[in-house]
Scaffold this motif. Structure first.
Motif, PDB file in Angstrom:
ATOM      1  N   GLY A   1      19.185  19.949  56.107  1.00 31.47           N
ATOM      2  CA  GLY A   1      20.460  19.439  55.895  1.00 31.47           C
ATOM      3  C   GLY A   1      21.303  19.114  57.128  1.00 31.47           C
ATOM      4  N   VAL A   2      22.436  18.346  56.775  1.00 31.57           N
ATOM      5  CA  VAL A   2      23.204  18.027  57.981  1.00 31.57           C
ATOM      6  C   VAL A   2      24.745  18.789  57.546  1.00 31.57           C
ATOM      7  N   ASP A  27      16.889  13.800  57.339  1.00 28.90           N
ATOM      8  CA  ASP A  27      17.068  13.112  56.049  1.00 28.90           C
ATOM      9  C   ASP A  27      17.614  14.074  54.884  1.00 28.90           C
ATOM     10  N   GLY A  28      17.991  15.163  55.360  1.00 31.76           N
ATOM     11  CA  GLY A  28      18.654  16.108  54.288  1.00 31.76           C
ATOM     12  C   GLY A  28      19.955  15.729  53.638  1.00 31.76           C
ATOM     13  N   PRO A  29      20.393  16.489  52.637  1.00 34.74           N
ATOM     14  CA  PRO A  29      21.683  16.072  52.321  1.00 34.74           C
ATOM     15  C   PRO A  29      22.885  16.315  53.304  1.00 34.74           C
ATOM     16  N   ALA A  85      19.550  21.114  59.930  1.00 34.40           N
ATOM     17  CA  ALA A  85      18.862  20.435  60.932  1.00 34.40           C
ATOM     18  C   ALA A  85      19.964  19.829  61.936  1.00 34.40           C
ATOM     19  N   LEU A  86      21.339  19.796  61.617  1.00 36.30           N
ATOM     20  CA  LEU A  86      22.263  18.907  62.564  1.00 36.30           C
ATOM     21  C   LEU A  86      23.653  19.378  62.037  1.00 36.30           C
ATOM     22  N   MET A 121      19.126  11.674  51.454  1.00 34.03           N
ATOM     23  CA  MET A 121      19.731  10.765  52.458  1.00 34.03           C
ATOM     24  C   MET A 121      18.608   9.844  53.014  1.00 34.03           C
ATOM     25  N   ILE A 122      18.690   8.725  53.546  1.00 35.26           N
ATOM     26  CA  ILE A 122      17.559   7.996  54.261  1.00 35.26           C
ATOM     27  C   ILE A 122      17.200   8.695  55.526  1.00 35.26           C
ATOM     28  N   ARG A 123      15.964   8.327  56.098  1.00 35.64           N
ATOM     29  CA  ARG A 123      15.532   8.941  57.437  1.00 35.64           C
ATOM     30  C   ARG A 123      15.953   8.301  58.430  1.00 35.64           C
ATOM     31  N   LEU A 124      16.857   9.089  59.407  1.00 32.52           N
ATOM     32  CA  LEU A 124      17.592   8.532  60.676  1.00 32.52           C
ATOM     33  C   LEU A 124      17.146   9.466  61.611  1.00 32.52           C
TER      34      LEU A 124
END
Length: 471
Positions: A45-46, A31-33, A70-71, A1-4
Motif C-alpha cells: 500500500g501507499v 498498485d496497493g491501496p 511500499a511508498l 489502484m492501477i499499476r504505476l
C-alpha cells in the motif's frame, strides 16, 4: 489502484523521489491501496502522511512500514526504510494523485464518473446507486461518508483498469470545496440532491450554500449530464447555471423520473416510479422514511441515463437493507419495541424528515419517543432551528421527547413553551442519564427515534438501546 512506477507518481506530484535500499531505481511498481491512516495499510500500500489537527501523519510512517507499505508520500524526508516522495502539501498531492489515476483509467478504458452532492442524502443516494450499478459492472464508491478533500481522492484512487463506474460523494464546508473535487474527478454525471441549512454556519447562510452546491454543475462539460431535484427550487434553478444536459427527478410532474403513490410504514417505503418510454414500476424500499424516495429517484435517474432499465434498477434497490450504519438503522424488536438509530448526522431538514417519519410509521395506539441531540454547524441559525424542531415535535403529537446535551436544551424549552405538554419532555445533560431513564421508560410497542449530529454522539446511545431491546 492501477499499476504505476515510483517515478511516474513522483513526476505527476512534482515531488522529490527518495529511494530506499531495496528500491534501487524509480521503476519499482506500486498498485496497493492508498491510505492516510497507517492502521489501514496493507502490504504494497501507499501511505500519505498528512498533518491533522491533533497529530502528524509523519509520526506513523514507521507503523505503515511495519504493515507493509511500499511508498510514503511525505512533506519532509523521514528516517524509516521506505521509498518516499517528498511534496510541499500531502493533501494537495493526494488530490493530484487521484486526478492522475482517473485520467489514466479514463483515457484507456470506459470509465464513467458520477459526482453526488447535496445538503442531505449524499451517502444514502451513493449507496443506492452503488447497489444498482454494481449489478451491471465493476463499481467503486466511497466507504462510509468519504466526501472531503481527503476522502474523495482516496475513493478515486481505488479504481482499476477494469472499473466501469466511479461514484464520488462530494461534501463541502465552504465555497470552492466542491469545485476542487469536480476539478479532480471531472464527473460525466453531476447529481445535486438538496440545498438546505446543513453546515450553514460554515457557509455563512443559505445563499452561500446554494453557491457552493452549484459548483457541482457549473463546471460540467457540454457532453456531461446534470441530474437535478425538481422538487427543490434552489436545485432546479441550477439548470440555468450549467452547460451540461439537464435531467430531473422528483414528485413534480415535470420531472423525468418521478414518484407517485408514496406509502411509508415501519418496514419501509413503497412508491410507483415513472420513467419515459417505460412501464411504471412499484419500488419497495427497505430503508425507512419517505424522504429517501427522493434519494432513490436520483439513483434511478442516473441508472436510466446509463441504460439500466427501470425495473432492473428498482429490483436492485429493494435489496438494500439500510441506508448506512447509524442512518435510519432499525434495531430492537423485543417486546415490539423499534429503535431507529439515525444519529450519524443531523441538519434541520433531515431532523424534520426523521421526526415526520417517526410520526407516520407508528400505530395510532402506540407511543412515539424522540431522543434528540444537537444539530451542529448552524451558526447564527442554531437557536431558531432548534426552536423549530421543538415546536414540530409537539405539533406532530410525539408522545415523549428526551433531549440530551446542553447544546440541544433549547429544543426541550421550546417544546415546553408550546404549552401543549405536561411533563412529556425531559432533559438530560449526558447520555448515561438519558439511557437510565429510557431503559425504565420504554414500554412494549414503543417506536423510538435517536437523532443528532455526529458530534453529539447519540449514535452510541442508539446502539445501547438497540442492544437492550434486541432478541
Amino acid at each position: 489502484m492501477i499499476r504505476l512506477t515510483l517515478s511516474e507518481i513522483a513526476e505527476r506530484l512534482s515531488g522529490s523521489l527518495h529511494l530506499s535500499e531495496t528500491d534501487a531505481t524509480g521503476e519499482t511498481i506500486v498498485d496497493g491501496p492508498v491510505e492516510t491512516d497507517s492502521r489501514e495499510i496493507v502490504p504494497g500500500g501507499v501511505f500519505v502522511a498528512k498533518r491533522g489537527d491533533d497529530t502528524d501523519g509523519h509520526l506513523f510512517v514507521g507503523a505503515a512500514v511495519d504493515r507493509g507499505a511500499a511508498l510514503a508520500i511525505v512533506e519532509h524526508p523521514v528516517k524509516d526504510a521506505i521509498a518516499q516522495i517528498v511534496v510541499s502539501d500531502a493533501v494537495i498531492a493526494l488530490g493530484e494523485f487521484a486526478q492522475f489515476v482517473v485520467e489514466r483509467v479514463r483515457s484507456a478504458g470506459d470509465l464513467t464518473v458520477i459526482g453526488i452532492t447535496g445538503s442531505n442524502g449524499k451517502t444514502t443516494t451513493k449507496n443506492m446507486l452503488e447497489r444498482i450499478l454494481s449489478e451491471e459492472a465493476e463499481t467503486v464508491a466511497p466507504v462510509r461518508s468519504f466526501n472531503n478533500a481527503v476522502g474523495a481522492p482516496t475513493t478515486m484512487l481505488r479504481i482499476t483498469e477494469s472499473t466501469r463506474y466511479l461514484i464520488v460523494e462530494m461534501g463541502a464546508s465552504g465555497i470552492g470545496h466542491i469545485a476542487r473535487l469536480v476539478e479532480l474527478a471531472k464527473p460525466d454525471i453531476g447529481v445535486v440532491l438538496k440545498v438546505g441549512l446543513a453546515h450553514a454556519g460554515g457557509f455563512g447562510g443559505i445563499e452561500s450554500t446554494l453557491a457552493a452546491k452549484t459548483e457541482m454543475v457549473a463546471d460540467l462539460d457540454t457532453d456531461s449530464i446534470a441530474v437535478l431535484n425538481a422538487d427543490d427550487a434552489r436545485v432546479a434553478s441550477m439548470a440555468d447555471k450549467t452547460r451540461a444536459s439537464v435531467l430531473t427527478f422528483g414528485e413534480n410532474e415535470s420531472a423525468m423520473i418521478r414518484a407517485t403513490d408514496i406509502v411509508g410504514t415501519r418496514t419501509g417505503t413503497t412508491f410507483i416510479a415513472h420513467a419515459p418510454d417505460e412501464e411504471p414500476v412499484k419500488v419497495r424500499l427497505r430503508v425507512l422514511g419517505e424522504h429517501h424516495v427522493s434519494n432513490a429517484l436520483a439513483a434511478l435517474t442516473v441508472a436510466s441515463t446509463l441504460g439500466v432499465p427501470l425495473a432492473r434498477a428498482a429490483a436492485a434497490l429493494e435489496t438494500l437493507e439500510r441506508a448506512e450504519r447509524w442512518r435510519m438503522e432499525v434495531l430492537g424488536g423485543k417486546d415490539d419495541v423499534t429503535i431507529i438509530n439515525d444519529a450519524y448526522n443531523a441538519s434541520p431538514d433531515s431532523m424534520a424528515a426523521a421526526i415526520k417519519t417517526l410520526a407516520q410509521i407508528s400505530e395510532p395506539s402506540k407511543r412515539t419517543i424522540a431522543v434528540l441531540g444537537a444539530m451542529s454547524e448552524l451558526g447564527e441559525y442554531s437557536g431558531d432551528e432548534h426552536d423549530r424542531i421543538g415546536l414540530q415535535l409537539v405539533r406532530l403529537n410525539i408522545s415523549r421527547l428526551v433531549v440530551v446535551g446542553p447544546e440541544a436544551r433549547r429544543m426541550h424549552i421550546s417544546a415546553i413553551n408550546e404549552g401543549s405538554w405536561d411533563g412529556e419532555s425531559v432533559y438530560f445533560g449526558d447520555m448515561d442519564a438519558a439511557y437510565d431513564y429510557l431503559a425504565a421508560e420504554i414500554i412494549p410497542g414503543d417506536t423510538v427515534l435517536v437523532k443528532s449530529s455526529n458530534s453529539a454522539q447519540l449514535r452510541f446511545l442508539g446502539d445501547r438501546l438497540g442492544e437492550l431491546f434486541s432478541w
